[in-house]
Design a protein around this motif. Structure first.
Motif, mmCIF file in Angstrom:
data_model
loop_
_atom_site.group_PDB
_atom_site.id
_atom_site.type_symbol
_atom_site.label_atom_id
_atom_site.label_comp_id
_atom_site.label_asym_id
_atom_site.label_seq_id
_atom_site.Cartn_x
_atom_site.Cartn_y
_atom_site.Cartn_z
ATOM 1 N N GLN A 81 0.854 -1.187 0.000
ATOM 2 C CA GLN A 81 0.000 0.000 0.000
ATOM 3 C C GLN A 81 0.894 1.242 0.000
ATOM 4 O OE1 GLN A 81 -2.168 -1.120 3.509
ATOM 5 N NE2 GLN A 81 -4.029 -1.516 2.365
ATOM 6 N N TRP A 82 0.978 2.067 -1.068
ATOM 7 C CA TRP A 82 0.302 1.909 -2.327
ATOM 8 C C TRP A 82 1.316 2.185 -3.410
ATOM 9 C CZ3 TRP A 82 -2.431 3.759 1.929
ATOM 10 C CH2 TRP A 82 -3.605 3.048 2.227
ATOM 11 N N ALA A 83 2.195 1.255 -3.597
ATOM 12 C CA ALA A 83 3.257 1.453 -4.588
ATOM 13 C C ALA A 83 3.835 0.116 -5.038
ATOM 14 C CB ALA A 83 4.373 2.321 -3.991
ATOM 15 N N TRP A 84 4.593 0.183 -6.116
ATOM 16 C CA TRP A 84 5.308 -0.976 -6.645
ATOM 17 C C TRP A 84 6.801 -0.756 -6.452
ATOM 18 C CZ3 TRP A 84 1.966 -4.654 -8.203
ATOM 19 C CH2 TRP A 84 0.687 -4.258 -8.604
ATOM 20 N N ASP A 85 7.435 -1.636 -5.683
ATOM 21 C CA ASP A 85 8.882 -1.571 -5.508
ATOM 22 C C ASP A 85 9.515 -2.639 -6.396
ATOM 23 O OD1 ASP A 85 9.775 0.408 -3.771
ATOM 24 O OD2 ASP A 85 8.998 -0.677 -2.022
#
Ligand SMILES: [Cu+2]
Length: 251
Positions: free
Chosen positions: A116-120
């Motif tokens: 929550q709330w991203a793409w790593d």
């Protein structure tokens, strides 16, 4: 997608076209069945009006059962047959098998951690090992070379998310406690949307990223520079930054 914004987005992977054929054929088949059902209803409406006297129902006869079975088999053939024929028409290569695809030359490996709330995103860097000082990390952005097989291991640290790249016709849930896998080969350079396709909290709508497809030489430059910067900025005490897992550890 046409001028009205209706239809599928432009396809940017070797698999997108195959999926589009299946989608279009299935839509055609379902539409044909729907129109057939409407026609039957219409005939029934006209023929069985107020003045129609129903003949006595004689129960199931062999003829009726055969006819019903024929219709059922016909429908099965139209819908599943179309899917089956399309599956045969475009036999897939090694990318269907993640472990097989991992042996392909020039394969790009990415660990993708949804939260929550991203793409790593994480690349193994020059040494090819995840979880080391030269790993390249990137937030809400994945860079891949055009024409190379890309393997993504997908994790989630809080709730279920879903990695969705419409231009690749690619969607896979990221489930906490599990490592999911997806593979694709991008065929068109450009920037494409990454979206979370699973309602994951109040800021779900913000969970957007970009897939950047570049030429192989641009990718090599980007990765080498990122790896170099990562090595120089590496802080062994910053534990939260070291979220990598061993590649293919889940199998
Ligand atoms: Cu999400």
């Amino acid at each position: 997608m046409n001028a009205l914004g209706v239809g599928l987005p432009p396809d940017a992977s070797i698999d997108a076209g195959r999926l589009d054929v299946v989608l279009h054929d299935a839509l055609f088949a379902v539409s044909a069945i729907f129109l057939g059902c409407l026609a039957v209803l219409l005939v029934a409406l006209v023929r069985h009006g107020r003045r129609h006297t129903a003949a006595a129902e004689s129960g199931a006869t062999a003829g009726k059962m055969l006819r019903s079975a024929g219709v059922a088999l016909g429908l099965l053939g139209i819908v599943d047959g179309a899917l089956f024929v399309n599956a045969l028409r475009h036999p897939t290569g090694a990318l269907a098998d993640f472990a097989e695809a991992d042996k392909l030359p020039g394969v790009v490996r990415i660990e993708l951690n949804a939260h929550q709330w991203a793409w790593d995103a994480r690349y193994a860097g020059a040494d090819g090992v995840f979880g080391t000082a030269d790993d390249v990390t990137s937030l809400n952005r994945i860079v891949v070379p055009e024409g190379a097989p890309v393997l993504v291991e997908l994790a989630a640290t809080d709730v279920i998310h879903s990695f969705f790249v419409p231009a690749l016709r690619l969607k896979r849930d990221a489930v906490p406690g599990r490592i999911g896998t997806v593979s694709f080969t991008a065929t068109t350079t450009g920037t494409f949307e990454i979206a979370c396709a699973q309602l994951c909290g109040v800021n779900h709508y913000k969970m957007r990223g970009e897939l950047e497809v570049v030429s192989p030489s641009e990718y090599a430059t980007w990765l080498a520079r990122g790896s170099d910067l990562a090595t120089r900025g590496y802080d062994p005490d910053d534990k939260s930054a070291h979220w990598a897992w061993p590649w293919m550890a889940a199998r």
